[in-house]
Design an enzyme around this catalytic site. Structure first.
Site, short mmCIF file in Angstrom:
data_model
loop_
_atom_site.label_atom_id
_atom_site.label_comp_id
_atom_site.label_asym_id
_atom_site.label_seq_id
_atom_site.Cartn_x
_atom_site.Cartn_y
_atom_site.Cartn_z
N GLU A 153 -13.55 54.63 -3.84
CA GLU A 153 -14.42 53.52 -3.47
C GLU A 153 -15.74 54.08 -2.93
O GLU A 153 -16.80 53.54 -3.14
CB GLU A 153 -13.75 52.65 -2.39
CG GLU A 153 -14.55 51.43 -2.03
CD GLU A 153 -13.73 50.41 -1.27
OE1 GLU A 153 -14.14 50.04 -0.16
OE2 GLU A 153 -12.69 49.98 -1.79
N ARG A 202 -16.97 42.55 -5.68
CA ARG A 202 -17.63 43.85 -5.43
C ARG A 202 -18.69 44.21 -6.48
O ARG A 202 -18.91 45.37 -6.79
CB ARG A 202 -16.58 44.98 -5.32
CG ARG A 202 -15.56 44.78 -4.22
CD ARG A 202 -16.21 44.76 -2.83
NE ARG A 202 -15.24 44.38 -1.81
CZ ARG A 202 -15.07 43.14 -1.35
NH1 ARG A 202 -15.77 42.14 -1.83
NH2 ARG A 202 -14.19 42.89 -0.42
N SER A 246 -13.05 53.24 4.05
CA SER A 246 -11.95 53.29 3.10
C SER A 246 -12.35 54.14 1.89
O SER A 246 -13.30 53.83 1.19
CB SER A 246 -11.60 51.86 2.67
OG SER A 246 -10.47 51.85 1.86
#
Length: 306
Positions: A296, A176, A226
């Site tokens: 996130e 990520r 999410s």
């Protein structure tokens, strides 16, 4: 900042219909919430992107790059300065076994084009809602695949308004993260190395991944996706579910009854409702399990004036 003065300069770079004042961000985010952007610009060429960045630097303007509006919550007070949207830089094409994608294209559309051409390697991306640019920033991945497995090179604009080409080994792709995110480069184009495959097998794999996603995620309502990162040793959704928070929320926002890791825009919610629901969830999970849930999704923009 004098918005009108900047506007006049921007329309010398882009056509007038591509420079918008007081544009509602709710039209451009997957949550369908968010206040207005002072200036919203949609460039059509790589050079226009570079010129806009140089103009931003000259005036020291607040600046935000918008992909396809996933993974982002814009506060109800909106965004000051300049929002750059790459909607018109969204072309996709295949040359041999390479797929060439502009920064504003959706990575799931790239996955579909690969399928049409019988190319394997991008199946993992068939359900990822982000843009090519966002996928490069995050080294996006799902179901065992990730961008770094298939990327060849990327064309970017730097924070100084310089055009650069970066090869795979210069991208610092990891879980990520990438040099693109660290240096806040703007992705103009990405080239992927794929392989010839069996179209029937590629289609079957993508259908299976799509079913797994759609059966578990509340795609029938707008959401940021999410909301929380996975805390070490736990699953965020399970902690939220075990806290009895599904179906609860503030205003028009609600913790999804289908997947507790999602907060949905159930009934014309505001960003204030959505953020208050996030805080309610974090507080309850901390109280019950002593775990700090880390976002996130990104929260940007200003609170509304009372």
């Amino acid at each position: 900042m004098h918005v009108n003065n900047i506007y006049e300069e921007l329309i010398t770079i882009c056509s007038e219909e591509n420079v918008l004042k007081d544009e509602p961000m709710s039209k451009h985010t997957l949550t369908q919430i968010g206040g207005k952007a002072d200036l919203f610009v949609i460039p059509e060429t790589h050079e226009q992107v570079a010129e806009i960045v140089r103009l931003r630097n000259k005036h020291d303007l607040p600046f935000m790059l918008l992909g396809n509006g996933s993974n982002m919550i814009v506060r109800d007070g909106g965004l000051r300065g300049l929002v750059l949207h790459l909607a018109r830089l969204s072309g996709l094409k295949v040359e041999g076994t390479q797929l060439i994608a502009q920064g504003g294209a959706n990575i799931k559309d790239a996955s579909q084009l690969a399928l049409i051409h019988g190319l394997t390697g991008l199946e993992f991306a068939c359900g990822i809602p982000g843009s090519i640019g966002g996928a490069m920033v995050m080294n996006a991945g799902a179901y065992g695949g990730e961008v770094k497995d298939v990327i060849d090179h990327v064309k970017v604009v730097t924070q100084d308004g310089e055009l650069l080409t970066l090869q795979k080994d210069e991208l610092e792709l990891d879980y990520r993260t990438s040099i693109i995110g660290k240096k806040k480069y703007i992705v103009l184009e990405a080239v992927f190395n794929l392989e010839e495959g069996d179209p029937a097998q590629i289609k079957e794999t993508m259908a299976d991944l799509t079913y797994k996603r759609e059966s578990k995620q509340p795609l029938e309502f707008p959401s940021v996706g999410s909301v929380f990162k996975r805390p070490p040793g736990y699953f965020a959704g399970k902690l939220i579910q075990d806290s009895g928070l599904q179906g609860k929320g503030v205003g028009g926002a609600e913790v999804s009854t289908k997947h507790a890791g999602f907060i949905v825009n159930k009934n014309s919610c505001t960003a204030t409702d959505y953020i208050a629901t996030i805080e309610m969830v974090r507080n309850k999970v901390k109280e019950n399990f002593g775990v700090d849930l880390e976002l996130e999704a990104k929260i940007v923009g200003e609170d509304p004036e009372n």
